[in-house]
Design an enzyme around this catalytic site. Structure first.
Site, mmCIF file in Angstrom:
data_model
loop_
_atom_site.group_PDB
_atom_site.id
_atom_site.type_symbol
_atom_site.label_atom_id
_atom_site.label_comp_id
_atom_site.label_asym_id
_atom_site.label_seq_id
_atom_site.Cartn_x
_atom_site.Cartn_y
_atom_site.Cartn_z
ATOM 1 N N TYR A 13 60.694 -1.580 27.522
ATOM 2 C CA TYR A 13 61.106 -1.556 26.119
ATOM 3 C C TYR A 13 59.893 -1.483 25.200
ATOM 4 C CZ TYR A 13 63.524 -2.722 21.788
ATOM 5 O OH TYR A 13 64.008 -2.690 20.511
ATOM 6 N N LYS A 19 58.931 1.798 22.820
ATOM 7 C CA LYS A 19 58.908 1.687 21.364
ATOM 8 C C LYS A 19 57.513 1.932 20.796
ATOM 9 C CE LYS A 19 63.257 0.946 20.623
ATOM 10 N NZ LYS A 19 64.058 1.943 19.880
#
Length: 270
Positions: free
Chosen positions: A177, A181
């Site tokens: 994650y 991002k």
């Protein structure tokens, strides 16, 4: 009463719930016609958008078909909000991570100390890593590419807003994650330079913890610790993130390009 996005047409990915659904509502309130793209067509329809389309952002052919359909329905496109994202996937070590966290917290509560190490990386399989990158990074790329192709063919300016995360800077979260991002920010900055001659602005919003369905898979004690670390003392409401998106989509941000608008309650500074 006229809105600042009157006459414009937008696509929003991951539009069925959470931040995506809030963005749909805000852009429509500001006057835009909006196509809601979501893996689940029923969720996209529930958003109340002018047009609902099933779209798997991890599949470039699905993205191309959805963007084409939105362009044909509206006669133009002006705004793309790349919100679709996931925080975990099968075989990514999440089960072991949360299990170890629960055990460690229990031992700390019982005896004030624990030797349990809470980690995820060593448990993460290739498929788990790839699944999150496929949605969060590849999906953002596919959508940016198809949107830019439409605007280039039409000779129109436009605005792309990519949803990143405070995790990109703080490192708080899972490996896939945080990496995805952070990569979204890098992609945003490169595209802002490349697409500027076409009058296509590209920016990102980096939310902090936000009260969305993705948070439902996180243990309550972790959420409590996150909220305690936010100076404003709470998670964001999706509508607050949607307001940041609407600003970047509008002419109020006409000279904002390649920027990351941080909306995290001062929990972390970029």
């Amino acid at each position: 009463m006229s809105g600042r996005l009157d006459g414009r047409a937008a696509i929003v990915t991951g539009a069925g719930r959470g931040i995506g659904a809030a963005v749909v509502r805000r852009l429509m309130t500001d006057g835009a016609r909006v196509a809601a793209l979501d893996l689940n067509l029923a969720d996209a329809e529930a958003s109340g958008a002018d047009l609902a389309l099933a779209c798997n952002v991890a599949d470039s052919a699905s993205v191309a078909a959805a963007v084409k359909a939105a362009r044909e329905a509206f006669g133009r496109l002006d705004i793309a909000v790349n919100n679709a994202g996931i925080g975990q996937a099968a075989n990514d070590g999440s089960e072991q991570f949360y299990g170890a966290m629960a055990q460690r917290n229990a031992e700390l509560a019982e005896k004030g100390s624990s030797d349990v190490i809470v980690d995820q990386l060593i448990h993460m399989e290739d498929a788990g890593w790839a699944a999150v990158l496929a949605v969060n990074l590849n999906g953002t790329f596919y959508c940016c590419r198809e949107f830019a192709r439409v605007l280039a063919a039409d000779g129109n300016p436009g605005a792309i807003i990519n949803i990143s995360s405070t995790s990109a800077q703080s490192g708080e979260g899972s490996p896939h994650y945080c990496a995805s991002k952070a990569a979204v920010i890098g992609l945003t900055r490169q595209l802002a330079r490349e697409l500027a001659p076409r009058r296509i602005r590209v920016n990102a919003v980096a939310p902090g913890p936000t009260n969305t369905p993705i948070m439902q898979g996180i243990p309550a004690e972790w959420i409590a610790s996150m909220e305690a670390a936010i100076p404003l003392g709470r998670m964001a409401d999706p509508a607050e993130i949607a307001g940041a998106v609407a600003f970047l989509a509008s002419d109020d941000a006409s000279y904002v390009n390649g920027s990351v608008l941080v909306a995290n309650g001062a929990s972390y500074y970029f």
